[in-house]
Design an enzyme around this catalytic site. Structure first.
Site, PDB file in Angstrom:
ATOM      1  N   GLY C 147       0.824  -1.194   0.000  1.00 37.52           N
ATOM      2  CA  GLY C 147       0.000   0.000   0.000  1.00 37.52           C
ATOM      3  C   GLY C 147       0.862   1.249   0.000  1.00 37.52           C
ATOM      4  CB  CYS C 148       0.116   4.706  -1.044  1.00 41.02           C
ATOM      5  SG  CYS C 148      -1.521   4.887  -0.307  1.00 41.02           S
ATOM      6  CE1 TYR C 149      -1.509   8.153   3.886  1.00 44.92           C
ATOM      7  CE2 TYR C 149      -3.311   6.617   3.521  1.00 44.92           C
ATOM      8  CZ  TYR C 149      -2.848   7.910   3.615  1.00 44.92           C
ATOM      9  OH  TYR C 149      -3.708   8.963   3.432  1.00 44.92           O
ATOM     10  CB  ALA C 152       5.417   6.627   2.945  1.00 49.74           C
TER      11      ALA C 152
END
Lengths: 345, 345, 345, 345
Positions: C147-149, C152
């Site tokens: 996932g994107c979160y 990061a």
């Protein structure tokens, strides 16, 4: 082939880096700046970390020795000085500023309020409107890369004038809008975020220095052209230009005829995308790309044609067209290194 | 005096609430909606918590009993139905939609593609362009509040036509730009944040329904007026309209003469602010306020006048002008409840 | 090598197209969608005109015949159905949704509120956190793209946990912020321009489905990990994620030590750019690129480390990392087709 | 009652003008500035045309003669000098800068890196956190108006500390985000539109000068308080602050209990709006208003409470709270001149 960039730290310079980085034939040999040489480019430009490095001073002879092409991505008033130093050397020059575009003596001083480059160099410079001047560009030594507004405007107007639908009395009105990056990298009250955000501004009302550039090229297509009306606005966004243009045409026409005409004219020009019937372009659909998208409408009520032309001001309006010109100059595919999808959304 | 708002949950309705909340003479008596009655307004509109409450259904008779004025802040096609129910009751109606503005039979259907309100009611409706129609507004029972684009355009054009500088052959071109709130509260692909952000769009090319509204009023000032050119764009911001207008004038003029003329015409109209010489308005300088700011330039090269007119589309272009009309109607100070500073920055 | 994209019309799918278009080894063989097949992709996506064409229906067998890799860029709940059809065919699958990431039975249903994919397929799926799982990725048949979160967050946290500075009691707090494109392409009240512009929102407070994904991977590095705190916000911009993270460390440290540690850990990972001392990344410096930029600070007052990690949610947080995984899977340079400069400004 | 504004041309000063313009009891008597006196305010601030006029120099004696209250809306480091001149005169002073807030000698110099105001004046200054210090404010001569971040943070944290749910070991983490207007009116590279637009930045990592201000007030509620973690970010919007806060509480609780507790504490404070269960505030719902909206969540997984608090940084975080303090000081309704609906959308 090797290329160098003078003015590497401005928005135009960094956009050149972005594209040349992935160019199949050109290799960035050196980056030059008037003020920060010796430093790493990424110190002030964090986005380029791991990608590009040292800034060098501007030494035309040294540049000419290592590169085949130099891009001058410097502000107005700088190229006019530098150009003399480069013009005797064995290197092609592509100038992104407005300094070499206006051929008529006196015009540059009138509109830019600065001393012009030597007239014989200006006369040597070829106007780099890539879709319309490729033959001259191929043989050029110095290319005057067109301004952002003139690129959007001229590509949108050209078919009407070259195909005889509009003439000297076309009464051209160009209402142009630009993202704020066109104002460059120096902070100012106008471009302060809290002032420009949620704001829409008009500037240089009837006095923009791109007026004579547009008229000069239109005049090549239509002798005796009446003065045009041209105004510019700032949109609260970073990139993108739209020129909304109103032209009186010689005779009745139709949207189908117009679309066919535009498609025919731009048939072999992949960067110009004539929109389908009843579609009009938005700036975002060319974001970060070298496309110029054009939509046309004939208003039966008024007998005028509305042309809507959009570009990314930093790409087709600056760095992208400069590389397109370099491609043409060097006999490469026009699209080399430039055939990327717009950033979306 | 009591007022009611029909269509309280839309952007126009809530802007009425924002101003009427602090109005010295008008008291909001009731809020009405077609779909969410019985609920608290703040449930879906968190910004109004602690401020306004229950939504009621639309019952014209009940509304007329408790209020002196009803504001219809409903979409096009709704007022044309509701108006018949209100027109027999003892209540003043101020309609913010486009349903009662076009006097010529057939025009509404042509441009709005919907059935029109009864013609006798349309004829009874007074066009609420506050600065130009105050005498009729004072005696009105039904007021057709002007559209956002027509307000900005007409206030900017009026002095040229009423003072004889422009006439039937003025060849008016209006290039208008609006913040996205003009598109209302319903989500759509066009107004989806990721699509509209960093984007500039043109829409309804040469087909916007405000064209006949502008022509109708211009025609009152200048008989035989030629069709105008009018186009609209969306700016990636929430509020604000700029109309950039190009007009052929009858004779040479100057910026000093134009400024004096505009200042004289609008001398007793505090909401219209003619800009100082060589200044042109930005949309942000009227943000959240009822001002219309106007700048003018005569272009000696072309013999055309450029007029730049800005408003907040939801205030002077909708709710603010509606309250201004209510003030005039009720014999109050025109500025009552509206004399607030624009939000800045 | 040939690749196909299922879900080509979403933001993730179109970002895959943008990069794969210029990939030196992968060729887009076909584009698939559940609803618009037979149409041209550019009809609804004007930015792709002249670039990509026909949409096809989703036929796993046909896809497996012509392509080596299929990217599933479909919403949660779709891959879990499609995956069974692909898993028996001779094709590598890279799934961009959250459907194959959570290994513990029941977790997916708990957090996504949808039926999970077959457990044996989930167990076969390799978590594609490219910088940390390359060995497994090389051998994978199915890759669950992170996932994107989580991307990061995990890239920012990893060195502290893998190098022993933080452990089970690190009391991790992740305060994450995302551009609006993370919410996808479907219009909604939350993502309506006039609502989201000039707004900053928190959503899914303490309930985001990326919590178990982050905990699962942290747990692999640090057994017995306490539950983390994780919250997400929407920023009025299109692209970019910043995770600001607060971690209790085991012992005193310093910014110099931390920077050295991070630089050592990420030495051979060109997409992770550890910032110089006292510099912290902004989202724009990775705009449109596959970089993850990280800055670290040890706060002597509190004994906590602040880690700031930024990515472009659609690139390193989705399509870019998916292609990076495809590169690893196929034995190519990790950076193939991805080594572009961020868009700036 | 008459009031004067020193620093009228900054964002804080002009926000004071916006509200005081419509205040039922206060009349703006004079506007002062250090540099542009003699000029009209609207020359550089077109939005104030037709509203406010001449700027005067800063003459404390003259100001004290004509006004009952002076607002100092000057940058840090200015009030500390001016305050001595005002402190002997018969005038109430409300200082919007940070110069008079920190009571402990040495703290100001440590965090602001500038010389402090005379210590006896600092000690005389009352901290103007309106909802929590009204008794002292009523009797004050000098009011230190709280900072924007401390206002949002302290109003959100107060009930936990004053009602005993959190104590010295609460391990407070405040992750704060602000619109760009908080950075003031001077252009800079950080606030240049093309740099800040589509960007999200962290700044002053663990070093913001509002840290000691928050700790000072928390320490009044909870002795022995451990150092807090506090970070600040810039959001690409003009106005609004959100503080997302994480607090370890003494015991298990629930969202219902928390909501009841907050509602009870703020029952008689109309500007604090505790959100309904499971609702969390966005910055836009307080845009342009003096509200502070608060949402609370107890995370059972971690035993921590998340508090989300939003304000408009220029209103409740500056000018609005200053006027609220002036109202309290003068014995008026706390809401006088401030009870306006937020601007929406």
């Amino acid at each position: 082939m090797n290329v160098s960039i003078v003015g590497a730290t401005g928005y135009g310079g960094m956009e050149l880096i972005r594209f040349l980085n992935n160019h199949p034939q050109f290799k960035i040999k050196s980056l030059h700046t008037s003020s920060q040489f010796g430093r790493s480019l990424y110190e002030e430009n964090a986005h380029l970390m791991h990608m590009k490095d040292t800034l060098e001073e501007i030494d035309p002879e040294a540049i000419a020795k290592k590169s085949d092409i130099v891009f001058l991505a410097t502000p107005s008033g700088v190229s006019s000085q530098l150009i003399s130093e480069f013009s005797d050397l064995d290197i092609k020059v592509i100038d992104l500023s407005g300094d070499l575009r206006l051929q008529t003596p006196g015009e540059y001083e009138n509109w830019y309020k600065k001393p012009a480059a030597p007239q014989h160099i200006i006369e040597e410079a070829v106007y780099g409107l890539a879709e319309w001047n490729a033959e001259a560009i191929k043989k050029a030594t110095i290319i005057a890369n067109p301004g952002c507004y003139p690129t959007a405007s001229l590509l949108g107007l050209a078919p009407l004038f070259t195909e005889g639908l509009a003439g000297a009395d076309a009464d051209v009105i160009i209402d142009a809008k630009s993202g704020v990056s066109g104002a460059g990298k120096s902070p100012s009250a106008v471009t302060h975020f809290s002032e420009m955000n949620e704001n829409f501004k008009i500037y240089k009302v009837n006095q923009h220095q791109h007026i004579p550039e547009i008229e000069q090229q239109l005049g090549r297509w239509s002798s005796g052209l009446q003065p045009i009306t041209f105004n510019t606005h700032l949109v609260p966004m970073t990139r993108g230009i739209m020129a909304t243009m109103y032209i009186k045409v010689n005779r009745e026409t139709s949207n189908v005829e117009l679309k066919d005409l535009y498609e025919t004219v731009y048939e072999n020009h992949p960067f110009v995308r004539v929109q389908p019937l009843d579609r009009y372009p938005s700036t975002k659909q060319v974001y970060g790309s070298n496309f110029c998208d054009i939509g046309v409408d004939y208003d039966e009520r008024t007998g005028k044609v509305t042309v809507v032309s959009v570009i990314d001001n930093l790409v087709k309006g600056a760095a992208g067209q400069a590389i397109q010109n370099a491609n043409i100059l060097m006999g490469l595919e026009e699209t080399a290194g430039l055939w990327n999808s717009p950033l979306y959304p």
